[in-house]
Design an enzyme around this catalytic site. Structure first.
Site, PDB file in Angstrom:
ATOM      1  N   HIS A  56     -14.280   5.464   5.239  1.00 50.97           N
ATOM      2  CA  HIS A  56     -15.730   5.278   5.303  1.00 50.97           C
ATOM      3  C   HIS A  56     -16.358   5.237   3.913  1.00 50.97           C
ATOM      4  O   HIS A  56     -17.177   4.371   3.606  1.00 50.97           O
ATOM      5  CB  HIS A  56     -16.359   6.411   6.122  1.00 50.97           C
ATOM      6  CG  HIS A  56     -17.851   6.474   5.993  1.00 50.97           C
ATOM      7  ND1 HIS A  56     -18.462   7.373   5.155  1.00 50.97           N
ATOM      8  CD2 HIS A  56     -18.838   5.753   6.582  1.00 50.97           C
ATOM      9  CE1 HIS A  56     -19.788   7.214   5.235  1.00 50.97           C
ATOM     10  NE2 HIS A  56     -20.021   6.238   6.096  1.00 50.97           N
TER      11      HIS A  56
ATOM     12  N   CYS B  18       0.805  -1.229   0.000  1.00 53.27           N
ATOM     13  CA  CYS B  18       0.000   0.000   0.000  1.00 53.27           C
ATOM     14  C   CYS B  18       0.836   1.276   0.000  1.00 53.27           C
ATOM     15  O   CYS B  18       0.291   2.363  -0.208  1.00 53.27           O
ATOM     16  CB  CYS B  18      -0.921   0.006   1.214  1.00 53.27           C
ATOM     17  SG  CYS B  18      -2.102  -1.361   1.230  1.00 53.27           S
TER      18      CYS B  18
END
Length: 516
Positions: free
Chosen positions: A432, A236
């Protein structure tokens, strides 16, 4: 009598000085100290300049004439001095790196039909028949505590029953994400594909032949002498590594553009087994990607959004635990997945410590460096029982883009760096709304800050990401103007709904909070 004593005591207390610690906010004392140390040289130069001006005013014109005559007849000294000055200036200019500008970037926004709501995700996992009850319950708990919302995306292949992972589907996902982001980037910047001289693509878990970079060259008919690179297996944090590689190439190749594409492929890397350490990526990783346009052309400074200031990379691969903490392997039944170690957070903390130790002297004001050094000396020399001073990175950066790897990652960095909720808001809201999009998540976070209208000229941004290996990488950018979100941004139609409040890992809208 008692009333008289009370009145006298009250008058006595009113004559005392107020408690300094209670009456003065120490935050302002610290800011004053920071300002004093930062501008100490300037403050010392002011009286020196005043003395020089006063002395210059008293100088006799004849003295100035004599000085001129001495220089006039000492031609050799003047020429030597001039030659040294020109030589030194030339060396400085040649050794100074070319500035690298971030012209613009684009984040891919998948279609709404690819959204995966919690109930849909769990029902789909149950019906596909690959998971036992314990694995299903584990995934349910991870989802509830993850900080992900109900609008994250998974690729087409995962929406079928049973799922249809294949090489063709994985290629289709890669093309959908990469081309979607690059198309938007070229539209917004007006740059022609033939003007791109450097291409760097990073994707950890999907590396077909021909490569992803070759797919882009073929799609956009990029020029034959393009410097193209494909980074795989770097986790990542590979987005920062890709920017670092592009920066180095832009130091060599003049007057050109570099495109950096960051993505991850989910289709062929979904885990269909029951080992819990390998189920976590299923719950966190989601569809997404970014394309960034960098330039070393001075003419682009006027339209660029940011200038690259620093990149600091930390690699802990020499340590066996760090090397294996994020590890792709087969489980006991031969199912391939990525296993996350229980030591992951501790290893990430060690990598972060090394990274910020290197970064701190480059970005922190001298006041913070002196405080840190003083406490360090006190502990080493005098065995003082004082805590090591944690530098205040809020004095170095206005904005923080912490890789949205998961709720725990964001929580730990907020705590250890002593950040305020607003500093990690972009990371929490990206997690989110889009989930963990791997190396591209830091660009969704930067887009959030821009969409909120918080980015002003001179602001500095710290992008920090973690990845397998184990790596911790930082990039520092400085805004060249007040930056607004670009057209077709990922937050364009939903920014007004954010931020949302998150309780116990579950996102709660502001309206729901008010109702309760």
């Amino acid at each position: 009598m008692m009333g008289g004593e009370t009145a006298e005591r009250s008058r006595g207390q009113s004559r005392r000085l107020p408690d300094f610690l209670q009456s003065v906010n120490l935050k302002y004392v610290k800011l004053g100290y920071h300002y004093l140390i930062t501008h100490l040289l300037t403050l010392l130069l002011i009286p020196l300049m005043v003395v020089i001006l006063v002395e210059a005013g008293r100088t006799d014109p004849n003295d100035i004439r004599q000085l001129w005559l001495q220089l006039k007849y000492n031609l050799v000294s003047v020429l030597v001095f001039s030659a040294v000055l020109v030589f030194g200036s030339t060396v400085y200019i040649m050794k100074r790196g070319r500035p690298v500008y971030l012209v613009d970037y684009a984040c891919y926004r998948p279609p709404d039909r690819l959204q995966a709501r919690f109930t849909q995700f769990m029902e789909h996992s149950r019906l596909c028949g690959n998971f036992n009850e314990s694995a299903l319950e584990f995934q349910r708990k991870i989802l509830e505590r993850s900080g992900l919302g109900e609008e994250t995306y998974v690729p087409d292949a995962m929406h079928y029953l049973p799922p249809r992972p294949s090489m063709a589907a994985a290629r289709a996902e890669a093309e959908q994400v990469m081309f979607g982001a690059i198309d938007k980037l070229f539209r917004n910047t007006g740059v022609k594909p033939k003007d791109v001289g450097v291409l760097v693509v990073n994707c950890s878990l999907f590396n077909p032949t021909p490569s992803l970079s070759a797919m882009i060259v073929n799609r956009y008919k990029l020029r034959g002498n393009i410097r193209s690179f494909n980074l795989g297996g770097m986790g990542c944090s590979a987005g920062v590594i890709a920017v670092d590689l592009a920066r180095d190439l832009l130091q060599v190749h003049r007057n050109t553009y570099a495109v950096v594409v960051s993505t991850e492929n989910i289709t062929q890397n979904w885990y269909f087994g029951n080992r819990k350490s390998m189920l976590i990526p299923n719950c966190l990783f989601r569809l997404g990607g970014s394309a960034v346009l960098l330039s070393n052309r001075y003419a682009d400074r006027h339209r660029a959004k940011y200038r690259l200031i620093h990149i600091v990379r930390t690699h802990r691969g020499a340590d066996d635990k760090a090397f294996r903490c994020v590890y792709q392997e087969q489980d006991d039944n031969g199912k391939v997945g990525v296993s996350l170690s229980k030591d992951l957070m501790a290893i990430a903390g060690d990598a972060l410590k090394i990274n910020i130790t290197t970064l701190a002297p480059l970005v922190l004001p001298i006041s913070e460096q002196l405080l840190f050094f003083a406490t360090l000396v006190a502990k080493k020399l005098f065995n003082a029982k004082c805590k090591t001073y944690i530098p205040d990175f809020k004095l170095a950066f206005e904005h923080f883009c912490i890789h949205a790897g998961g709720r725990a990652v964001i929580d730990e960095l907020e705590k250890n760096l002593q950040l305020q909720p607003i500093h990690v808001e972009a990371s929490r809201m990206t997690l989110h709304r889009f989930g963990n999009t791997s190396s591209s998540s830091i660009w969704y976070e930067l887009a959030y800050i821009e969409a909120k209208g918080r980015m002003s000229r001179g602001h500095r941004v710290w992008q920090i990401a973690f990845g397998s290996g184990f790596k911790c990488n930082s990039a520092v950018w400085q805004a060249l103007r007040s930056v607004k979100q670009s057209p077709e941004g990922p937050w364009e139609d939903c920014i007004d709904r954010y931020p949302v409040e998150i309780h116990d890992g579950m996102p709660v809208s502001q309206n729901q909070v008010l109702q309760h």
